[in-house]
Design a protein around this motif. Structure first.
Motif, PDB file in Angstrom:
ATOM      1  N   GLU A 139      33.033  54.522  45.274  1.00 29.77           N
ATOM      2  CA  GLU A 139      33.218  53.636  46.514  1.00 29.77           C
ATOM      3  C   GLU A 139      32.074  52.610  46.497  1.00 29.77           C
ATOM      4  N   LEU A 140      32.496  51.574  46.425  1.00 28.10           N
ATOM      5  CA  LEU A 140      31.698  50.364  46.431  1.00 28.10           C
ATOM      6  C   LEU A 140      31.783  49.134  47.241  1.00 28.10           C
ATOM      7  N   GLY A 141      31.455  49.894  48.662  1.00 29.04           N
ATOM      8  CA  GLY A 141      31.625  48.672  49.852  1.00 29.04           C
ATOM      9  C   GLY A 141      32.998  48.226  49.933  1.00 29.04           C
ATOM     10  N   GLY A 142      33.973  49.251  50.110  1.00 31.96           N
ATOM     11  CA  GLY A 142      35.404  48.837  50.100  1.00 31.96           C
ATOM     12  C   GLY A 142      35.966  48.519  48.895  1.00 31.96           C
ATOM     13  N   GLU A 143      35.334  48.428  47.592  1.00 32.29           N
ATOM     14  CA  GLU A 143      36.200  48.213  46.464  1.00 32.29           C
ATOM     15  C   GLU A 143      36.240  49.800  45.755  1.00 32.29           C
ATOM     16  N   ASN A 144      36.927  49.843  44.878  1.00 31.86           N
ATOM     17  CA  ASN A 144      37.164  51.361  44.014  1.00 31.86           C
ATOM     18  C   ASN A 144      36.695  51.213  42.582  1.00 31.86           C
ATOM     19  N   GLY A 145      35.933  52.367  42.279  1.00 35.13           N
ATOM     20  CA  GLY A 145      35.871  52.218  41.115  1.00 35.13           C
ATOM     21  C   GLY A 145      37.199  52.598  40.000  1.00 35.13           C
ATOM     22  N   PHE A 146      38.023  53.210  40.599  1.00 38.79           N
ATOM     23  CA  PHE A 146      39.192  53.508  39.696  1.00 38.79           C
ATOM     24  C   PHE A 146      40.017  52.339  39.511  1.00 38.79           C
ATOM     25  N   ASP A 147      39.951  51.405  40.250  1.00 39.07           N
ATOM     26  CA  ASP A 147      40.522  49.742  39.998  1.00 39.07           C
ATOM     27  C   ASP A 147      39.774  49.098  39.035  1.00 39.07           C
ATOM     28  N   ILE A 148      38.488  49.275  39.032  1.00 41.00           N
ATOM     29  CA  ILE A 148      37.607  48.403  37.931  1.00 41.00           C
ATOM     30  C   ILE A 148      37.964  49.338  36.547  1.00 41.00           C
ATOM     31  N   LEU A 149      38.273  50.647  36.546  1.00 41.21           N
ATOM     32  CA  LEU A 149      38.542  51.188  35.236  1.00 41.21           C
ATOM     33  C   LEU A 149      39.681  50.672  34.777  1.00 41.21           C
ATOM     34  N   GLU A 150      40.904  50.682  35.552  1.00 41.42           N
ATOM     35  CA  GLU A 150      42.092  50.036  35.468  1.00 41.42           C
ATOM     36  C   GLU A 150      42.014  48.707  34.837  1.00 41.42           C
ATOM     37  N   ASN A 151      41.056  47.840  35.453  1.00 42.60           N
ATOM     38  CA  ASN A 151      41.121  46.517  34.883  1.00 42.60           C
ATOM     39  C   ASN A 151      40.319  46.316  33.617  1.00 42.60           C
ATOM     40  N   LEU A 152      39.313  47.020  33.409  1.00 40.81           N
ATOM     41  CA  LEU A 152      38.910  47.283  32.115  1.00 40.81           C
ATOM     42  C   LEU A 152      39.683  47.659  31.011  1.00 40.81           C
ATOM     43  N   ARG A 153      40.462  48.476  31.070  1.00 41.97           N
ATOM     44  CA  ARG A 153      41.494  48.874  30.184  1.00 41.97           C
ATOM     45  C   ARG A 153      42.507  48.049  30.087  1.00 41.97           C
TER      46      ARG A 153
END
Length: 235
Positions: A54-68
């Motif tokens: 949980e990053l201030g309204g953003e989501n770590g899972f979304d970041i991981l999906e984008n990285l992949r």
């Protein structure tokens, strides 16, 4: 091992950074939001990303999906104050799930596990042989005969004593594969066989220039890699 820290809380990043540096992990970058995390992962090519969920309204899972989607293959360890995301974390192939507040012993265990998996992976490969191409022909070369690998645009090349070949792997993939061998990243665009270096020339602003046995090429050690190079090679 190179790590990127992604957390919107600076005290949490500072605490984790202190623990990791104490056990010899090289912190190559920090980020506190989606955009800066993806950019840092692309530029720094870390071995592991410690990623808050949980990053201030953003989501770590979304970041991981984008990285992949961008074919960034760094291992991911989720770090969070919440235990309820654990199942989902392992469903998306996270390497570990660490709860805050951080325990030095728990972080050390994670790093040892990551190192062990990397070594085991390399044991299953013939790590001294790599497939390369030149003028449409395919060759197998021994990486102990290579001087350095380098990036030119989107392409990766390897330099030997008598030729130059194209390689399919990224520099990050090669760096991981050669873990435990005497190869070192000296620049974002260069991966060097230290056994082939015979002269280190001090350069501007704490950087270096490397010369090799038997060939006239010179390869830089940039500021981002100079400290590690000095600590491990010039010790």
């Amino acid at each position: 091992m190179k790590a990127l820290l992604v957390d919107d809380e600076k005290p949490a990043r500072d605490e984790l950074k202190f623990i990791l540096e104490e056990i010899g992990v090289d912190i190559v970058g920090e980020a506190d939001n989606f955009k800066s995390a993806v950019k840092a992962a692309q530029l720094k090519e870390p071995d592991v990303i410690f990623l808050d969920i949980e990053l201030g309204g953003e989501n770590g899972f979304d970041i991981l999906e984008n990285l992949r989607k961008k074919r960034i293959t760094s291992d991911v360890v989720f770090v969070t104050a919440y235990s309820n995301y654990a199942v989902k974390a392992f469903e998306v192939n996270a390497k570990d799930y660490v709860l805050k507040p951080f325990s030095p012993d728990r972080i050390k265990f994670t790093i040892e596990k990551l190192n062990s998996k990397l070594k085991e992976k390399n044991k299953k490969l013939d790590i001294y042989k790599i497939t390369v191409t030149n003028n449409g022909r395919i060759y197998l070369i021994d990486i102990r005969d290579a001087y350095y690998f380098y990036a030119n645009g989107r392409n990766i090349f390897v330099k030997t004593a008598d030729n130059e070949y194209m390689v399919e792997n990224t520099l990050k993939e090669l760096e991981d594969r050669f873990y435990g061998l005497n190869y070192m990243r000296t620049h974002k665009s260069y991966l060097v066989n230290i056994d082939k270096v015979n002269e280190v020339i001090p350069w501007f602003n704490g950087t270096y220039m490397l010369k090799f046995k038997d060939i006239s090429d010179e390869v830089p050690v940039s500021r981002n890699y100079a400290k590690k190079f000095k600590d491990e090679v010039l010790k």
